[in-house]
Design a protein around this motif. Structure first.
Motif, mmCIF file in Angstrom:
data_model
loop_
_atom_site.group_PDB
_atom_site.id
_atom_site.type_symbol
_atom_site.label_atom_id
_atom_site.label_comp_id
_atom_site.label_asym_id
_atom_site.label_seq_id
_atom_site.Cartn_x
_atom_site.Cartn_y
_atom_site.Cartn_z
ATOM 1 N N PHE A 27 0.837 -1.198 0.000
ATOM 2 C CA PHE A 27 0.000 0.000 0.000
ATOM 3 C C PHE A 27 0.874 1.251 0.000
ATOM 4 N N GLN A 29 2.093 5.152 -2.433
ATOM 5 C CA GLN A 29 2.109 5.833 -3.725
ATOM 6 C C GLN A 29 3.484 5.888 -4.367
ATOM 7 N N PHE A 229 14.100 -5.542 8.036
ATOM 8 C CA PHE A 229 14.252 -4.231 7.387
ATOM 9 C C PHE A 229 13.038 -3.313 7.575
ATOM 10 N N HIS A 230 11.851 -3.886 7.726
ATOM 11 C CA HIS A 230 10.600 -3.111 7.751
ATOM 12 C C HIS A 230 10.536 -2.178 6.554
ATOM 13 N N PHE A 231 10.810 -2.753 5.394
ATOM 14 C CA PHE A 231 10.791 -1.989 4.157
ATOM 15 C C PHE A 231 9.369 -1.886 3.618
ATOM 16 N N THR A 232 8.628 -2.992 3.636
ATOM 17 C CA THR A 232 7.275 -2.992 3.064
ATOM 18 C C THR A 232 6.201 -2.610 4.070
ATOM 19 N N SER A 233 6.533 -2.527 5.351
ATOM 20 C CA SER A 233 5.535 -2.112 6.329
ATOM 21 C C SER A 233 6.239 -1.558 7.561
ATOM 22 N N THR A 234 5.550 -0.636 8.247
ATOM 23 C CA THR A 234 6.152 -0.016 9.423
ATOM 24 C C THR A 234 6.216 -1.018 10.568
ATOM 25 N N ALA A 235 5.120 -1.726 10.757
ATOM 26 C CA ALA A 235 5.066 -2.703 11.843
ATOM 27 C C ALA A 235 5.274 -4.100 11.270
ATOM 28 N N GLN A 236 5.752 -5.000 12.095
ATOM 29 C CA GLN A 236 5.914 -6.394 11.672
ATOM 30 C C GLN A 236 4.570 -6.941 11.184
ATOM 31 N N PRO A 409 -3.674 -2.903 4.116
ATOM 32 C CA PRO A 409 -2.671 -2.045 4.767
ATOM 33 C C PRO A 409 -2.583 -2.277 6.275
ATOM 34 N N THR A 410 -3.666 -2.764 6.873
ATOM 35 C CA THR A 410 -3.621 -2.920 8.324
ATOM 36 C C THR A 410 -3.295 -4.339 8.760
ATOM 37 N N SER A 436 -2.590 -3.919 12.565
ATOM 38 C CA SER A 436 -2.183 -2.657 13.158
ATOM 39 C C SER A 436 -3.391 -1.770 13.434
#
Lengths: 640, 336
Positions: A27, A29, A229-236, A409-410, A436
């Protein structure tokens, strides 16, 4: 350039493309995120996805038309997809190659012999396709219709016509037998109504390699590798059922060390379908000349175990083209003519096996549904994403690819483990503790990503019940219920109402009832009260506890009761807000102001944000249950 | 793939051990014994695990500028961009607060994944303008952060804050788990050894709070001080059991350079989520102050509330975080 090098480039390209699509299903832009990247493309190319959905729904949804291209190419070329495109196949190819390193050519030749277990994949294919075919058979045999006599007569006439013309064309006898069988099936409808029993279910996703590899990467490998890395999402990202998803993937990959392309040769129902489709291929691998020394080096790198040096088994050949180069005498080619040493274009199947597999498939669905999960015994914790079709229609489409769970996204969309039995394994369900947040009001990503429209591509207007959908109201996925035995204000007289605060609906679906409750040991004698200070008869309360702003003193002021907020307290005195006449106060009630939450089922959409935010973190004190979900009128809660 | 097993020489088969073999074996066995014995010795733990200990905590610096003094400006106007400019000018200009080379952190309210028109989050227009002003005043960098209630990525995208930050040259700091570390605030009741978004403060020299004014059922109002709730991590919802004391803790934890309250529209009902235009009231006000308690006391007026209706404000004042009597600061009233 050797054709095998071209093949490797093709495999690498499509594998990299697949990995890219998995990463881009994020998710956001940015250039690398969801911005119209065709992240479903491999699923859409998969004719097993298209065919199973075609059988159950008698329609071809949107991008699934891509499968026509794959089918056309397979008919002309053979199983090119397996050897040149399939990302799962490329993994097997590579791991199988690693496993064969250090093996002598004789050992490799031995392991690449055709094995009769390779026919298992055809049985799997037929079982899965026929599990989806219950509805179609019922449709043609009119089992659930009004007049079963018509199809009986129709099939018998066809059977008669076919048997009369037995001599005029080959296979007429088979057709005649099939027509008699169909007439027999229809005849059952003369005596019994089968609406409740005949059913279809798309279960190809259990073993179809494309949904399997999407699911394994999206729900296990990507969240695992990204945890560093948490590249694709902020939280695990968390996903349920990973023990199963991951073990199956790992087993399929590791089995290549025993037998190269174990999955492709023995399990893969898509490979089986390609094998059947490729029987009329214009070009095939085969021997060009007679003078063969019988060294069998052509088998040494053979990916399909199709025995190109002998009577080549065309349905097993994955067009890896290795034999073209391993043959020292250049005897093997990709030709339009038939192999000098003969060809077997039919899969190695027995009629008995075919019948057992297909009948098992047909029987499996009603057999599973005896559990009543689609009836009175429906699972209330199975919360489907917004826009999901009713359960039978949903199971007619969902291929268990996990794209909705990936794109959410969540992270609330989760692959189901066992809530809805094996039929619902890996299908999406919402778990408001894992993600999340809850289901976000202004998000319709899952329905727009779903490759089969098991989750409809709803608009935001439809989801929120605005504009033309004002009358229908918002799409509900369930209803929140307060557990008064666990809720802090209800059960323990503690202020809280996080659920009310975070409810995103306007006006809020969670409202509060205000009450003042005397705390434990809160009826106190007063020794002296003056100004705003109340001296207690004896020091009996915990210092500094009641000045939080939530506690009040209730006392007789003149002829009426008065309640004032407590500003601070010591063990023996209480200071309250100014403005009360305290003369003659002999006793007070020490009260806490509570706001106790309650759900308005007319407003609640079941988004689950309240459940996610509830501070009772074990078993939540507010939980969403599927009652009231839009997709099932029969699960409604309210009298309308 | 058969491995070659080393062959025993013909003449040694069945023969007894010789001196050389004996020494080699003894040395290997001795080394193995020494390694396992010393590992056991060094790792020996006679007591077993004890109760969890409080780890040493970091501190949040004081971002206020004492020489700027306690000031408040209350701007009337329907254009929030103009209003924030006039407000800052009224209390000494942005240059008083942001100097060349400053690294500025703006704490927005991005709590919910809702569009800007619903005013449940900091409006992107006022954020862009503030970023522009900071950069124009010579700030070396401007970052924007929050730990929202809804999903962070969705919140920053849908609220328009992410786009506003990117377009105006600020960087967006998403609340990654690695950015949280435990903090104990001296004098606080609850923020003791509790995870706080300290990672966002790395190298930061100035802090600005930029929030909307919203109705809030549990605490009475959500304004500048409550906005620091979005720096807290962990199971922060548990603090709702004693929310006023907790908001006082927040006022003790954060000493900002400036706070800005955007009351161009005020959410007067269904807060703090809102969700409908009908939850908003046009109040045409922007408040800029160096005293967060005074700013909130002034903001409360727009919600029709007095400081005595908001126990957290009284508590914050008693704890020395500022004054609720904002008129004592001689508010500069200007028209945007």
């Amino acid at each position: 350039m050797k054709i095998t090098i071209v093949r490797r480039i093709s495999q690498f390209f499509f594998f990299a493309l697949f990995v890219w699509f998995c990463i881009a299903a994020t998710f956001g832009q940015a250039m690398w995120q969801l911005r119209g990247w065709p992240i479903n493309w491999f699923l859409q190319l998969d004719p097993l996805v298209a065919l199973s959905n075609l059988i159950t729904t008698r329609s071809l949804y949107s991008g699934l038309a891509w499968a026509l291209a794959t089918i056309a190419l397979t008919i002309v070329l053979g199983r090119f997809f397996c050897g040149w495109v399939c990302p799962f196949g490329s993994i097997h190819h590579f791991v199988g190659y690693l496993g064969s390193r250090g093996r002598k050519p004789s050992e490799r030749i031995a392991v690449n012999h055709y094995k009769s277990t390779q026919k298992i994949k055809y049985y799997i294919l037929f079982a899965l396709l026929f599990a989806a075919a219950g509805g179609l058979i019922a449709y043609f045999c009119d089992l659930t219709g009004l007049n079963p006599a018509l199809p009986v007569v129709f099939f018998l006439v066809l059977a008669a016509a076919a048997s009369i013309s037995t001599k005029s064309f080959p296979g007429a006898r088979k057709i005649s037998a099939a027509m008699i069988a169909l007439a027999g099936v229809s005849a059952v409808g003369l005596f019994a109504r089968l609406d409740g029993i005949v059913a279809a279910s798309v279960q190809t996703g259990l073993l179809d390699p494309i949904p399997l590899v999407y699911r394994s990467v999206n729900l296990v490998l990507l969240p695992l590798s990204d945890s560093a890395f948490h590249f694709t999402s902020t939280a695990q990202r968390h996903y349920g059922a990973t023990w199963l998803t991951g073990s199956i993937f790992a087993a399929a990959v590791l089995l290549n060390l025993l037998i190269p392309r174990f999955y492709c040769r023995i399990i893969c129902p898509l490979g089986a379908l390609y094998g059947i489709l490729g029987r009329y291929a214009i070009w095939r691998v085969g021997r060009k000349t007679e003078k063969c020394s019988g060294c069998r080096l052509c088998d040494s790198r053979c990916e399909g175990a199709c025995e190109p040096g002998e009577r080549i088994r065309v349905p097993e050949c994955v067009l890896c083209m290795n034999c073209l180069h391993t043959c020292k005498d250049d005897l093997v080619g990709y030709n339009t003519f038939r192999s000098i040493s003969g060809e077997a274009t039919d899969p190695d199947l027995s009629r008995r096996g075919f019948l057992v597999a297909s009948l098992s498939g047909i029987a499996a669905v009603p057999f599973m549904r005896i559990d009543g999960k689609l009836d009175r015994n429906w699972e209330n914790t199975l919360i489907r994403p917004p826009g999901s079709l009713s359960e039978p229609e949903f199971l007619n489409r969902c291929i268990k690819c996990g794209q909705c769970a990936r794109v959410c996204p969540t992270n609330v969309i989760q692959p189901d483990e066992w809530k809805s039995g094996i039929e619902g394994l890996w299908t999406p369900t919402l778990n408001f503790r894992a993600g999340s947040s809850g289901c976000q009001m202004n998000c319709v990503a899952c329905g727009h990503i779903c490759p089969t429209a098991a989750i409809r591509p709803i608009s935001l207007e439809e989801k929120l019940g605005r504009g033309p959908f004002e009358k229908a109201g918002p799409i509900r996925i369930g209803t929140a219920f307060i557990d008064r035995g666990r809720c802090l204000p209800w059960a323990m007289d503690k202020p809280c109402i996080v659920c009310q605060e975070t409810c995103p609906v306007s006006p809020k679906a969670i409202f509060v009832k205000e009450s003042f409750v005397t705390v434990r040991g809160g009826s106190l004698d007063v020794a002296n009260a003056k100004g705003a200070v109340i001296e207690l008869g004896k020091p009996s309360i915990q210092a500094d506890r009641f000045g939080t702003g939530d506690f009040f003193a209730l006392f007789d002021s003149g002829s009426s009761k008065m309640r004032k907020r407590i500003l601070s307290n010591t063990e023996g005195s209480i200071t309250i807000e100014r403005g009360a006449d305290l003369s003659g106060v002999k006793s007070i009630e020490l009260q806490v102001r509570l706001q106790s939450p309650q759900v308005d089922p007319e407003r609640c959409t079941g988004c689950g944000i309240c459940e996610h935010e509830c501070p009772v973190s074990g078993l939540k004190a507010v939980r969403v249950s599927a009652e009231g979900e839009t997709r099932h009128g029969k699960h409604s809660l309210l009298l309308k | 793939m058969t491995k070659k097993i080393p062959k025993v020489p013909e003449d040694r088969k069945g023969a007894g051990i010789d001196r050389r073999d004996f020494i080699i074996r003894s040395v290997k066995a001795g080394a193995a014994l020494a390694v396992s014995g010393s590992l056991g010795y060094f790792l020996y733990d006679p007591a077993g695990p004890g109760p969890a200990s409080e780890k040493s905590s970091l501190a949040l610096p004081d971002f206020s500028i004492p020489e700027a003094g306690k000031k408040i400006a209350i701007v009337t106007g329907h254009d929030r961009v103009k209003s924030v400019n006039s407000g800052l000018k009224a209390i000494g200009g942005i240059g008083t607060f942001i100097r060349k080379g400053d690294r500025v952190l703006i704490k927005v309210n991005a709590a919910f994944a809702t569009p800007p028109a619903l005013c449940a989050t900091t409006h992107p227009e006022i954020l862009s303008e503030l970023v522009r002003l900071c950069l124009a005043a010579g700030a070396a960098s401007v970052s924007v952060t929050d730990n929202p209630i809804n999903n962070p990525e969705s919140c920053f995208e849908l609220s328009g804050i992410g786009e506003a930050a990117r377009a105006s040259g600020a960087s967006l700091i998403l609340p990654k788990e690695t950015l949280f570390s435990n903090l104990t605030v001296p004098g606080a009741n609850f923020i003791r050894n509790w995870p706080v978004l300290l990672g966002a403060f790395q190298g930061i020299t100035k802090l600005i709070g930029l929030s909307p004014i919203k109705d809030h059922n549990r605490s009475g109002a959500s304004m500048s001080i409550k906005n620091w709730y979005g720096l807290i991590g962990g199971r922060r919802n548990i603090f709702h059991q004693d929310i006023h004391t907790f908001i006082r803790d927040l006022a003790l934890m954060v000493k900002p350079t400036l706070v800005i309250l955007d009351g161009t529209f005020t959410m007067i009902s269904n807060g703090p989520t809102g969700g409908s235009i009908s939850d908003l009231k046009k109040t045409d006000t922007v408040i800029v102050s160096t005293d967060q308690v005074a700013a909130d006391a002034a903001g409360a007026v727009l919600l029709g509330k007095a400081p005595t209706d908001l126990p957290f404000l009284i508590k914050a004042e008693q704890a020395g975080a500022g004054t609720t009597d904002f008129s004592s600061l001689n508010p500069v009233r200007v028209t945007g």
